[in-house]
Design an enzyme around this catalytic site. Sequence first.
Site, PDB file in Angstrom:
ATOM      1  N   LYS A  15      11.377  25.394  20.180  1.00 42.02           N
ATOM      2  CA  LYS A  15      11.010  26.810  20.350  1.00 42.02           C
ATOM      3  C   LYS A  15       9.686  27.003  21.068  1.00 42.02           C
ATOM      4  CE  LYS A  15      13.712  28.478  16.416  1.00 42.02           C
ATOM      5  NZ  LYS A  15      13.679  29.168  15.103  1.00 42.02           N
ATOM      6  N   ARG A  16       8.753  26.047  20.896  1.00 40.09           N
ATOM      7  CA  ARG A  16       7.437  26.214  21.528  1.00 40.09           C
ATOM      8  C   ARG A  16       7.480  25.998  23.044  1.00 40.09           C
ATOM      9  NH1 ARG A  16       3.856  22.564  17.556  1.00 40.09           N
ATOM     10  NH2 ARG A  16       5.897  21.662  17.151  1.00 40.09           N
ATOM     11  N   LEU A  17       8.624  25.535  23.545  1.00 42.96           N
ATOM     12  CA  LEU A  17       8.775  25.357  24.987  1.00 42.96           C
ATOM     13  C   LEU A  17       9.563  26.496  25.642  1.00 42.96           C
ATOM     14  CD1 LEU A  17       9.502  21.529  25.002  1.00 42.96           C
ATOM     15  CD2 LEU A  17       7.478  22.645  25.942  1.00 42.96           C
ATOM     16  N   ASN A 240       6.567  18.807  22.281  1.00 44.48           N
ATOM     17  CA  ASN A 240       6.777  20.068  21.576  1.00 44.48           C
ATOM     18  C   ASN A 240       6.085  21.245  22.255  1.00 44.48           C
ATOM     19  OD1 ASN A 240       8.325  19.274  19.128  1.00 44.48           O
ATOM     20  ND2 ASN A 240       6.548  17.959  18.807  1.00 44.48           N
TER      21      ASN A 240
END
Length: 254
Positions: A15-17, A240
């Site tokens: 999700k952080r990408l 991440n």
Amino acid sequence: MAKVKIVILAAGKGKRLEALGLNVPKPLIPIHGKPMIRHLLDAVREAGVDNAPTLVIAPDNEQQFREVLADTGCQFVIQNEQLGTGHAAMTAREQFDGADHVMILYGDHPTVSATTIRRLAEEHEKSGGVLTLATVTFPDFEGWRQWFYNFGRIVRDGAGNISRIVELKDTTEEEKAITELNPAYMIFRRDWLCDHFDQLTTDNVQKEYYLTDLVELAVSEHQPIHSILIEDPIEAIGINTPEQLSAAEEALSQ
């Protein structure tokens, strides 16, 4: 060499990408013109340990993985719920048939080398133990090393033997200061691994099945935990964040 089955956990969402705007699962994000997981698969092939590794993937990404990796000879297993690394490995249990040992790698760790994969397999077979893992050490978590702060800590007893691995969210302040870390590259004796899956629990902050809990189970049975030290710490990087992606791109351009 005994037969080793390599299982690559690749069902994470990353999700952080999402800010990068790439409409692909994290392991398929390109680095130097090819999906990051292909860098890992190249290392696996060069290591000569398993010519048909198994990928554990999420159901909503199955088609993309099959299309992108159609020429690799990989096998695919679907993890319908993401309940932790232990659960992901359990999902692939049927793929272990015929293997003597099971090695766990990760689809978002593209910088691990063929040499490390081969060393891990060779040390494990030579040890005759139930579990061997790779560790990495740092003098501190300053500068680029800050990315590794979230890794699990390797806890050793007074004699220097590995006694457990503790995830950052579950650490005490004293344990946070430990600089020997777990990049999560592990190899198990297959029969022991399958016999102990049912002893994993979700008694932790994340309420997930941690593969690392098998270390404590082995210790409780007085099974020695063997390890190798990764010589180049960049091999331990997991992707991440965009910054970690850039670091991996730089490392793989060397």
